[in-house]
Design an enzyme around this catalytic site. Structure first.
Site, PDB file in Angstrom:
ATOM      1  N   ALA A 108       0.824  -1.210   0.000  1.00  0.00           N
ATOM      2  CA  ALA A 108       0.000   0.000   0.000  1.00  0.00           C
ATOM      3  C   ALA A 108       0.856   1.258   0.000  1.00  0.00           C
ATOM      4  O   ALA A 108       0.577   2.220  -0.720  1.00  0.00           O
ATOM      5  CB  ALA A 108      -0.928  -0.004   1.209  1.00  0.00           C
ATOM      6  N   TYR A 109       1.914   1.255   0.804  1.00  0.00           N
ATOM      7  CA  TYR A 109       2.805   2.412   0.872  1.00  0.00           C
ATOM      8  C   TYR A 109       3.490   2.624  -0.476  1.00  0.00           C
ATOM      9  O   TYR A 109       3.528   3.741  -1.003  1.00  0.00           O
ATOM     10  CB  TYR A 109       3.835   2.189   1.971  1.00  0.00           C
ATOM     11  CG  TYR A 109       4.851   3.302   2.114  1.00  0.00           C
ATOM     12  CD1 TYR A 109       4.468   4.576   2.514  1.00  0.00           C
ATOM     13  CD2 TYR A 109       6.204   3.066   1.863  1.00  0.00           C
ATOM     14  CE1 TYR A 109       5.402   5.595   2.648  1.00  0.00           C
ATOM     15  CE2 TYR A 109       7.149   4.079   1.999  1.00  0.00           C
ATOM     16  CZ  TYR A 109       6.743   5.336   2.386  1.00  0.00           C
ATOM     17  OH  TYR A 109       7.663   6.347   2.515  1.00  0.00           O
ATOM     18  N   ALA A 110       4.016   1.549  -1.060  1.00  0.00           N
ATOM     19  CA  ALA A 110       4.696   1.661  -2.348  1.00  0.00           C
ATOM     20  C   ALA A 110       3.733   2.113  -3.436  1.00  0.00           C
ATOM     21  O   ALA A 110       4.109   2.879  -4.329  1.00  0.00           O
ATOM     22  CB  ALA A 110       5.345   0.330  -2.717  1.00  0.00           C
ATOM     23  N   SER A 127       1.201   4.115  -3.071  1.00  0.00           N
ATOM     24  CA  SER A 127       0.995   5.560  -2.934  1.00  0.00           C
ATOM     25  C   SER A 127       2.181   6.334  -3.499  1.00  0.00           C
ATOM     26  O   SER A 127       2.020   7.401  -4.110  1.00  0.00           O
ATOM     27  CB  SER A 127       0.743   5.929  -1.470  1.00  0.00           C
ATOM     28  OG  SER A 127       1.935   5.866  -0.688  1.00  0.00           O
TER      29      SER A 127
END
Length: 244
Positions: free
Chosen positions: A151-153, A155
């Site tokens: 999820a972080y990547a 974004s």
């Protein structure tokens, strides 16, 4: 007499943003330290810059709120005369396997990382003076693809796509746009919740066999913000010690 250059650094109260703000202050920039909640920390950054003869002030702004960001830029122009460099260092990280992902955390992270970067970049595109630069923040996890970082990547992958298009939108303005993508860097956000064993293992992965320091990343940003770095445009700089 050459006018003093002015930088806005969102997320400037801690971590990489703090290092960027103090580094640019030391290089002669007047610095607007943007912060969301850490006022005391932002005031400490301002005090550090001014103690060394620089000019700085702290402004509270939620980067995802248009009115806050407009006020941030208005303050820079009112107090220092304009804006030359905008560094979007505000960010949020939440790690979990996809199957266990909390969608509220996903939405909060994307609100800061995607919408916040876009709102800041939009205002920067309207106001940065010729010869200036916009620096967004991605992550080397976009290409490293470690577990729990999906999820972080995702974004930050959006930030990279946004930045490359932004550089082309700015044709004819003499304003550059780039993204810096750190690897494992010793900030509170990165270290939070990680065991000493895990941190040591991550530190050994780059060929340089250490974690990055916030100052390592700040030096990359300072180069991009300088006349020497102005020919670098529409790029993602992966500052990670050689991990990818």
């Amino acid at each position: 007499m050459t006018a003093q250059r002015v930088a806005i650094v969102s997320g400037g109260s801690r971590g990489i943003g703090k290092a960027v703000a103090t580094t640019l202050g030391a290089r002669g920039f007047a610095v607007v330290v943007g912060y969301a909640a850490q006022q005391a920390s932002a005031d400490e950054v301002v005090a550090s810059i001014t103690a060394h003869g620089g000019r700085a002030l702290a402004v509270r702004a939620d980067v995802a709120e248009e009115k806050d960001v407009v006020q941030l830029f208005d303050t820079a122009e009112l107090e220092f005369g304009g804006v030359d460099v905008v560094v979007n260092a505000a960010g949020r990280m939440y790690l979990a396997p996809v199957a266990e992902l909390d969608l509220e955390e996903l939405d909060a992270m994307h609100r800061t990382n995607i919408r916040g970067t876009f709102v800041m970049a939009r205002e920067a595109a309207r106001r940065v003076r010729p010869g200036g630069t916009i620096v967004n923040f991605s992550t080397s996890q976009v290409v490293l693809q470690f577990p729990t970082y999906a999820a972080y990547a995702a974004s930050k992958g959006a930030v990279e796509a946004m930045t490359l298009s932004l550089a082309r939108d700015l044709r004819g303005r003499d304003v550059t746009a780039n993204a810096v993508a750190p690897g494992a860097t010793a900030t509170d956000m990165f270290l939070d919740g990680k065991s000493e064993e895990l941190v040591e293992r991550l530190a050994k992965q780059p060929p340089l066999e250490r974690l990055g320091q916030p100052e390592d990343i700040a030096e990359v940003v300072a180069f991009l913000a300088s006349p020497a770095g102005h020919w670098v445009n529409g790029q993602v700089v992966r500052a990670n010690g050689g991990m990818a």
